[in-house]
Design a protein around this motif. Structure first.
Motif, mmCIF file in Angstrom:
data_model
loop_
_atom_site.group_PDB
_atom_site.id
_atom_site.type_symbol
_atom_site.label_atom_id
_atom_site.label_comp_id
_atom_site.label_asym_id
_atom_site.label_seq_id
_atom_site.Cartn_x
_atom_site.Cartn_y
_atom_site.Cartn_z
ATOM 1 N N PRO A 5 55.858 12.031 68.457
ATOM 2 C CA PRO A 5 57.113 11.537 69.011
ATOM 3 C C PRO A 5 58.061 12.702 69.308
ATOM 4 O O PRO A 5 58.153 13.651 68.527
ATOM 5 C CB PRO A 5 57.685 10.646 67.911
ATOM 6 N N LEU A 24 62.474 16.803 60.601
ATOM 7 C CA LEU A 24 61.766 16.045 61.627
ATOM 8 C C LEU A 24 60.419 16.680 61.982
ATOM 9 O O LEU A 24 59.423 15.982 62.159
ATOM 10 C CB LEU A 24 62.646 15.895 62.874
ATOM 11 N N HIS A 29 57.155 15.278 64.066
ATOM 12 C CA HIS A 29 57.829 15.043 65.339
ATOM 13 C C HIS A 29 57.978 16.346 66.118
ATOM 14 O O HIS A 29 58.101 17.415 65.525
ATOM 15 C CB HIS A 29 59.220 14.440 65.120
ATOM 16 N N LEU A 121 61.512 4.145 66.163
ATOM 17 C CA LEU A 121 60.484 4.608 67.086
ATOM 18 C C LEU A 121 59.626 3.446 67.581
ATOM 19 O O LEU A 121 59.256 2.570 66.796
ATOM 20 C CB LEU A 121 59.565 5.641 66.422
#
Length: 126
Positions: A5, A24, A29, A121
């Protein structure tokens, strides 16, 4: 294997930006960082991220204005926006009025950020 993501993070304090990015990225991510709202809007338009995490009080364009700009753009309005704020109080109506998907009140733990991001998400295609 699916792409990780992509998250655009807008935060004008370098130390906080570092912590957000590290948390993150450790969670798998891909992160694009910016230090003001105008840069963030450009990054959102360029990268079409899965989610945006933005500070509220930033130079050039606030996080609230960034959120409004994303919501006003037909190609971007589906992107979840998390407002991170040290100046807003619980129940502050400005976040909802701007179209924010969620609000994190500073200080927050990296685990709270990751839980919020995970909840927003879209499901990943395997």
């Amino acid at each position: 294997m699916p792409e990780p993501p992509l998250i655009v993070v807008a935060e004008d304090h370098e130390d906080i930006l570092f912590v957000l990015r590290r948390a993150l990225e450790r969670a798998g991510h891909e992160v694009v960082t910016t230090t003001d709202g105008e840069q963030a809007l450009e990054a959102v338009r360029k990268h079409l991220p899965d989610i945006v995490v933005t500070d509220v009080d930033m130079p050039k364009m606030t996080g609230l204005d960034l959120c409004r700009a994303i919501r006003a753009d037909e190609e971007l309005r589906h992107i979840p926006v998390v407002l991170a704020s040290g100046s807003m109080l619980p129940g502050d109506e400005r976040a909802a009025a701007a179209g924010a998907s969620a609000t994190l009140l500073k200080p927050f733990l990296p685990a709270q950020l990751l839980a919020c991001v995970a909840a927003l998400l879209p499901p990943r295609q395997v």
